[in-house]
Design a protein around this motif. Structure first.
Motif, PDB file in Angstrom:
ATOM      1  N   LYS A   6     -22.179   4.059  -7.006  1.00 15.99           N
ATOM      2  CA  LYS A   6     -21.468   3.105  -7.857  1.00 15.99           C
ATOM      3  C   LYS A   6     -19.969   3.360  -7.896  1.00 15.99           C
ATOM      4  O   LYS A   6     -19.291   2.937  -8.817  1.00 15.99           O
ATOM      5  CB  LYS A   6     -22.042   3.153  -9.267  1.00 15.99           C
ATOM      6  CG  LYS A   6     -23.504   2.707  -9.338  1.00 15.99           C
ATOM      7  CD  LYS A   6     -24.024   2.721 -10.760  1.00 15.99           C
ATOM      8  CE  LYS A   6     -25.479   2.264 -10.814  1.00 15.99           C
ATOM      9  NZ  LYS A   6     -26.008   2.274 -12.182  1.00 15.99           N
ATOM     10  N   THR A   7     -19.457   4.051  -6.874  1.00 19.60           N
ATOM     11  CA  THR A   7     -18.034   4.386  -6.908  1.00 19.60           C
ATOM     12  C   THR A   7     -17.202   3.532  -5.959  1.00 19.60           C
ATOM     13  O   THR A   7     -16.060   3.833  -5.708  1.00 19.60           O
ATOM     14  CB  THR A   7     -17.832   5.868  -6.564  1.00 19.60           C
ATOM     15  OG1 THR A   7     -18.422   6.122  -5.291  1.00 19.60           O
ATOM     16  CG2 THR A   7     -18.437   6.760  -7.616  1.00 19.60           C
ATOM     17  N   ARG A   8     -17.794   2.487  -5.416  1.00 17.09           N
ATOM     18  CA  ARG A   8     -17.005   1.625  -4.544  1.00 17.09           C
ATOM     19  C   ARG A   8     -15.853   0.998  -5.334  1.00 17.09           C
ATOM     20  O   ARG A   8     -16.023   0.576  -6.476  1.00 17.09           O
ATOM     21  CB  ARG A   8     -17.866   0.522  -3.928  1.00 17.09           C
ATOM     22  CG  ARG A   8     -18.866   1.041  -2.896  1.00 17.09           C
ATOM     23  CD  ARG A   8     -19.606  -0.115  -2.245  1.00 17.09           C
ATOM     24  NE  ARG A   8     -20.544   0.353  -1.258  1.00 17.09           N
ATOM     25  CZ  ARG A   8     -20.232   0.624  -0.006  1.00 17.09           C
ATOM     26  NH1 ARG A   8     -18.979   0.497   0.398  1.00 17.09           N
ATOM     27  NH2 ARG A   8     -21.142   1.030   0.855  1.00 17.09           N
ATOM     28  N   VAL A   9     -14.723   0.914  -4.671  1.00 21.11           N
ATOM     29  CA  VAL A   9     -13.531   0.387  -5.344  1.00 21.11           C
ATOM     30  C   VAL A   9     -13.141  -0.933  -4.695  1.00 21.11           C
ATOM     31  O   VAL A   9     -13.101  -1.053  -3.469  1.00 21.11           O
ATOM     32  CB  VAL A   9     -12.365   1.396  -5.239  1.00 21.11           C
ATOM     33  CG1 VAL A   9     -11.120   0.813  -5.856  1.00 21.11           C
ATOM     34  CG2 VAL A   9     -12.754   2.696  -5.926  1.00 21.11           C
ATOM     35  N   ALA A  10     -12.889  -1.900  -5.500  1.00 20.10           N
ATOM     36  CA  ALA A  10     -12.484  -3.200  -4.979  1.00 20.10           C
ATOM     37  C   ALA A  10     -11.168  -3.086  -4.227  1.00 20.10           C
ATOM     38  O   ALA A  10     -10.318  -2.256  -4.550  1.00 20.10           O
ATOM     39  CB  ALA A  10     -12.331  -4.197  -6.133  1.00 20.10           C
ATOM     40  N   THR A  11     -10.997  -3.977  -3.226  1.00 20.48           N
ATOM     41  CA  THR A  11      -9.799  -3.929  -2.397  1.00 20.48           C
ATOM     42  C   THR A  11      -8.525  -4.042  -3.227  1.00 20.48           C
ATOM     43  O   THR A  11      -7.520  -3.382  -2.959  1.00 20.48           O
ATOM     44  CB  THR A  11      -9.844  -5.065  -1.349  1.00 20.48           C
ATOM     45  OG1 THR A  11     -11.038  -4.928  -0.589  1.00 20.48           O
ATOM     46  CG2 THR A  11      -8.648  -4.995  -0.431  1.00 20.48           C
ATOM     47  N   ASN A  12      -8.577  -4.845  -4.290  1.00 24.09           N
ATOM     48  CA  ASN A  12      -7.354  -5.051  -5.069  1.00 24.09           C
ATOM     49  C   ASN A  12      -6.949  -3.833  -5.883  1.00 24.09           C
ATOM     50  O   ASN A  12      -5.908  -3.838  -6.531  1.00 24.09           O
ATOM     51  CB  ASN A  12      -7.500  -6.270  -5.972  1.00 24.09           C
ATOM     52  CG  ASN A  12      -8.646  -6.129  -6.985  1.00 24.09           C
ATOM     53  OD1 ASN A  12      -9.203  -5.047  -7.131  1.00 24.09           O
ATOM     54  ND2 ASN A  12      -8.981  -7.231  -7.653  1.00 24.09           N
ATOM     55  N   GLN A  13      -7.770  -2.777  -5.868  1.00 26.71           N
ATOM     56  CA  GLN A  13      -7.386  -1.561  -6.554  1.00 26.71           C
ATOM     57  C   GLN A  13      -6.528  -0.655  -5.675  1.00 26.71           C
ATOM     58  O   GLN A  13      -6.001   0.334  -6.155  1.00 26.71           O
ATOM     59  CB  GLN A  13      -8.626  -0.806  -7.035  1.00 26.71           C
ATOM     60  CG  GLN A  13      -9.312  -1.453  -8.231  1.00 26.71           C
ATOM     61  CD  GLN A  13     -10.432  -0.592  -8.759  1.00 26.71           C
ATOM     62  OE1 GLN A  13     -11.561  -0.705  -8.336  1.00 26.71           O
ATOM     63  NE2 GLN A  13     -10.106   0.290  -9.678  1.00 26.71           N
ATOM     64  N   PHE A  14      -6.438  -0.976  -4.400  1.00 26.39           N
ATOM     65  CA  PHE A  14      -5.572  -0.202  -3.529  1.00 26.39           C
ATOM     66  C   PHE A  14      -4.130  -0.639  -3.716  1.00 26.39           C
ATOM     67  O   PHE A  14      -3.843  -1.758  -4.152  1.00 26.39           O
ATOM     68  CB  PHE A  14      -6.011  -0.352  -2.069  1.00 26.39           C
ATOM     69  CG  PHE A  14      -7.290   0.385  -1.777  1.00 26.39           C
ATOM     70  CD1 PHE A  14      -7.273   1.745  -1.518  1.00 26.39           C
ATOM     71  CD2 PHE A  14      -8.501  -0.278  -1.785  1.00 26.39           C
ATOM     72  CE1 PHE A  14      -8.448   2.432  -1.268  1.00 26.39           C
ATOM     73  CE2 PHE A  14      -9.679   0.401  -1.536  1.00 26.39           C
ATOM     74  CZ  PHE A  14      -9.659   1.759  -1.283  1.00 26.39           C
ATOM     75  N   LEU A  15      -3.212   0.231  -3.388  1.00 21.61           N
ATOM     76  CA  LEU A  15      -1.814   0.060  -3.767  1.00 21.61           C
ATOM     77  C   LEU A  15      -0.992  -0.708  -2.746  1.00 21.61           C
ATOM     78  O   LEU A  15       0.041  -1.279  -3.082  1.00 21.61           O
ATOM     79  CB  LEU A  15      -1.181   1.435  -4.005  1.00 21.61           C
ATOM     80  CG  LEU A  15      -1.866   2.315  -5.048  1.00 21.61           C
ATOM     81  CD1 LEU A  15      -1.225   3.701  -5.074  1.00 21.61           C
ATOM     82  CD2 LEU A  15      -1.775   1.662  -6.427  1.00 21.61           C
ATOM     83  N   GLU A  16      -1.433  -0.705  -1.496  1.00 23.25           N
ATOM     84  CA  GLU A  16      -0.612  -1.285  -0.433  1.00 23.25           C
ATOM     85  C   GLU A  16      -1.471  -2.213   0.419  1.00 23.25           C
ATOM     86  O   GLU A  16      -2.709  -2.146   0.401  1.00 23.25           O
ATOM     87  CB  GLU A  16      -0.011  -0.161   0.415  1.00 23.25           C
ATOM     88  CG  GLU A  16       1.053  -0.584   1.402  1.00 23.25           C
ATOM     89  CD  GLU A  16       2.167  -1.398   0.759  1.00 23.25           C
ATOM     90  OE1 GLU A  16       2.282  -2.585   1.104  1.00 23.25           O
ATOM     91  OE2 GLU A  16       2.907  -0.849  -0.080  1.00 23.25           O
ATOM     92  N   SER A  17      -0.822  -3.074   1.173  1.00 26.80           N
ATOM     93  CA  SER A  17      -1.519  -3.968   2.089  1.00 26.80           C
ATOM     94  C   SER A  17      -2.347  -3.160   3.088  1.00 26.80           C
ATOM     95  O   SER A  17      -1.848  -2.183   3.667  1.00 26.80           O
ATOM     96  CB  SER A  17      -0.506  -4.823   2.853  1.00 26.80           C
ATOM     97  OG  SER A  17      -1.047  -5.309   4.054  1.00 26.80           O
ATOM     98  N   PRO A  18      -3.621  -3.537   3.311  1.00 25.86           N
ATOM     99  CA  PRO A  18      -4.442  -2.803   4.279  1.00 25.86           C
ATOM    100  C   PRO A  18      -3.825  -2.772   5.676  1.00 25.86           C
ATOM    101  O   PRO A  18      -3.955  -1.770   6.393  1.00 25.86           O
ATOM    102  CB  PRO A  18      -5.762  -3.582   4.283  1.00 25.86           C
ATOM    103  CG  PRO A  18      -5.810  -4.259   2.962  1.00 25.86           C
ATOM    104  CD  PRO A  18      -4.382  -4.606   2.639  1.00 25.86           C
ATOM    105  N   ILE A  19      -3.146  -3.831   6.058  1.00 27.81           N
ATOM    106  CA  ILE A  19      -2.529  -3.872   7.382  1.00 27.81           C
ATOM    107  C   ILE A  19      -1.403  -2.839   7.478  1.00 27.81           C
ATOM    108  O   ILE A  19      -1.319  -2.063   8.436  1.00 27.81           O
ATOM    109  CB  ILE A  19      -1.994  -5.294   7.686  1.00 27.81           C
ATOM    110  CG1 ILE A  19      -3.167  -6.282   7.765  1.00 27.81           C
ATOM    111  CG2 ILE A  19      -1.194  -5.292   8.990  1.00 27.81           C
ATOM    112  CD1 ILE A  19      -2.754  -7.722   7.916  1.00 27.81           C
ATOM    113  N   THR A  20      -0.547  -2.827   6.464  1.00 28.37           N
ATOM    114  CA  THR A  20       0.534  -1.839   6.444  1.00 28.37           C
ATOM    115  C   THR A  20      -0.017  -0.421   6.431  1.00 28.37           C
ATOM    116  O   THR A  20       0.480   0.471   7.138  1.00 28.37           O
ATOM    117  CB  THR A  20       1.433  -2.055   5.216  1.00 28.37           C
ATOM    118  OG1 THR A  20       1.971  -3.381   5.264  1.00 28.37           O
ATOM    119  CG2 THR A  20       2.567  -1.054   5.178  1.00 28.37           C
ATOM    120  N   THR A  21      -1.057  -0.216   5.648  1.00 23.64           N
ATOM    121  CA  THR A  21      -1.653   1.120   5.547  1.00 23.64           C
ATOM    122  C   THR A  21      -2.191   1.586   6.897  1.00 23.64           C
ATOM    123  O   THR A  21      -1.995   2.744   7.290  1.00 23.64           O
ATOM    124  CB  THR A  21      -2.785   1.118   4.499  1.00 23.64           C
ATOM    125  OG1 THR A  21      -2.223   0.858   3.218  1.00 23.64           O
ATOM    126  CG2 THR A  21      -3.505   2.453   4.466  1.00 23.64           C
TER     127      THR A  21
END
Length: 588
Positions: A6-21
């Motif tokens: 149950k620890t999956r984190v929604a994409t919008n909880q990440f701080l930067e664009s996935p492409i940039t990352t």
């Protein structure tokens, strides 16, 4: 039943664009690759530029890994600890200056033997400390009682020059007196200086590339992307561990001896899985021994990380976000937590066994990710002496490849370096014969060395040397004859290592030798072990067994006795009816 993760984190909880990352993730990895290329191309010693006995990494200001190249996993797993140790020695990060370079090799701090030299440099951007570059490389000689390293040392003072964290560049200015002190205390001082300069150049290369990444994206963006990368790595670890059934898993084995006695050296592993956490407990392993199989704690932790990564998301890159859920328990003054004055030259022998044992312990819960044991050790052969062609001293240190264990999907790999050495390469015959007074008489896979199984263990190798000088000494360190590579789920163990020394019409068998005089025409044949089998050998398809006979991986007798496959005497074809009868009569 285990609860769903149950620890999956929604994409919008990440701080930067996935492409940039992803761009920054790969840019950092590329920077580390360039560091490694710089080190290899500018080093003086074949053990670095040919065999790649080195590793590099880029870290943030907290000594968390950002990028690494292919290298020795056992090195990469603790360069971060070395940075932290260095920082503690100098009294905190505020005491770093742009252009500083530090060096260290103390076995009780770095965990490795004294030949492994660690170089660390802080990275500043616009006068702010943003990270570190670090690398480790094996120097040929560091002033021990024997050239290279000894096979019979009983304390660290016999093993060479011990260097605590020490500054060799102060704000960009070399401390020549310190550098001269270190390099002069090597039998190959010119190579030592050249290799040191190559390590410094690698740090500078990483610094330059790190600057380029920050300049392109901005420090804030890079920092956010790094946080996202770490979070992804940690979540992946937690998700994979959560799929393992909670419980306590155990395994044990032993090394042949410590090099100065005939007593086995015990390794005991207890792995506890609880929720999203794993604890590796080495309680019960041998106390610190008199010989050279002791290891500093930092390197033990590194080996546990290697074992962890073999089973938990092995295809994903390692970052500073990994291993947050791994706990390592090591009692004091054992072979895995060496203290002064313990000898530590062959610190990695027990670590290779430790890694295999963690996999063995967890195999009931991770059948599809497990493998039979591999051949287990670096299997070192070293020659030192005088080369008459150049009227100069020489030293050749080689780690020898062997077989890895069969696994759920396929056979084990043949002729591969051991698990602690990762990207380490064998020394090409052309290089060896050009640089050293030897002729390679044979080199190939060792027939019948792989452990029988539904999926066969990989083969060890056979490598023969003929001495071409009257001034040479032989050093050997081969291991795992008492605990050879075991099989899993019905698979059988592999062949043990073996070395034959030929002097005229006299033959001698030995696995450990220190400074044995060798003369022109003497020969040494090294045969390494294979990997353990996976699954019962009678479950192996007869056609695959036939292919192994055709390829000379096994002989007809082994095909019959181990695999129950009858091959017609007049042709290379399987006798299907006789095979079925034999397996039915002699099967499980």
């Amino acid at each position: 039943m285990r609860m769903e993760m149950k620890t999956r984190v929604a994409t919008n909880q990440f701080l930067e664009s996935p492409i940039t990352t992803e761009i920054i993730r790969n840019a950092l990895s590329s920077a580390a690759e360039e560091m490694n290329a710089s080190l290899a191309r500018s080093s003086f010693s074949p053990i670095i530029y040919e065999m790649k006995d080195c590793s590099v990494g880029i870290f943030n200001r907290h000594a968390e890994l950002l990028g690494q190249s292919a290298g020795l996993p056992i090195f990469l797993g603790n360069l971060d600890d070395c940075i932290k140790i260095n920082t503690n020695y100098i009294g905190g990060v505020e005491n770093y200056k742009p252009g500083d370079v530090y060096i260290m090799n103390d076995s009780y701090l770095t965990g490795t033997h004294l030949n492994d030299i660690t170089v660390i440099s802080p990275v500043f951007y616009q006068e702010e400390l943003v990270g570190f570059t670090a690398n480790r490389a094996h120097w040929l000689d560091v002033a021990g009682q024997d050239p290279g390293f000894s096979m019979n040392a009983t304390e660290i003072y016999q093993e060479g020059l011990r260097i605590p964290p020490m500054k060799i560049y102060d704000a960009g200015v070399p401390r020549k007196d310190v550098i001269n002190l270190i390099t002069t205390n090597s039998r190959f001082s010119e190579a030592a200086l050249g290799d040191l300069n190559a390590q410094i150049a690698a740090c500078r290369t990483g610094e330059k590339r790190f600057h380029g990444i920050i300049s392109r994206f901005g420090l804030e963006t890079v920092t956010r992307s790094i946080a996202d990368i770490f979070r992804q790595s940690e979540l992946m670890d937690r998700e994979m561990i959560a799929q393992i059934e909670d419980g306590v898993y155990e395994a044990e084995g032993c090394l042949d001896n410590d090099g100065v006695s005939n007593e086995p050296v015990n390794v005991k592993v207890k792995v506890t899985v609880e929720g999203e956490n794993i604890t590796i407990d080495l309680t019960g392993s041998s106390p610190q021994v008199r010989g050279m199989t002791n290891c500093g704690l930092a390197q033990t932790v590194s080996a546990c990380r290697v074992a962890f990564k073999e089973l938990i998301s092995p295809d994903a890159p390692v970052t500073g976000g990994n291993f947050k859920t791994l706990n390592v328990v090591v009692p004091k003054r054992t072979i895995f937590s060496a203290e002064q004055p313990a000898a530590c030259v062959f610190y990695y022998s027990a670590l290779g066994l430790l890694i295999d044992l963690v996999v063995k312990a967890l195999s009931p819960a991770l059948k599809e990710k497990s493998a039979g044991a591999h051949y287990g050790d670096s299997m070192i052969i070293t020659f030192a002496g005088k080369d008459p062609r150049r009227n100069a001293s020489f030293l050749n240190v080689e780690a020898t490849a062997g077989g890895w264990g069969g696994f759920f999907e396929n056979d084990g790999q043949s002729g591969l370096i051991n698990n602690v050495n990762g990207d380490f390469k064998n020394l090409p015959i052309e290089v060896l014969e050009d640089k050293y007074p030897f002729k390679v008489t044979t080199y190939g896979f060792r027939t019948n060395s792989g452990g029988p199984g539904k999926n066969r263990g990989g083969l060890g190798i056979e490598r023969g040397y003929e001495v071409l000088t009257d001034e040479a000494f032989l050093y050997l360190w081969l291991e795992r004859s008492k605990t050879p590579a075991w099989g899993l789920f019905g698979g059988a163990e592999a062949a043990k290592p073996e070395v034959t020394i030929v002097e005229g019409d006299k033959e001698e068998k030995a696995l450990k030798v220190n400074a044995k005089p060798m003369k022109n025409g003497n020969k040494v044949i090294v045969r390494t072990g294979g990997g353990g089998g996976f699954g019962h050998p009678f479950e192996r398809e007869a056609s695959r067994v036939l292919d192994d006979v055709i390829d000379d991986y096994i002989d007809r007798q082994t095909a019959l006795e181990q695999y129950g496959v009858v091959i017609k005497p007049e042709v290379l074809e399987v006798d299907e009816q006789e095979t079925a009868n034999y397996r039915k009569t002699n099967g499980k």
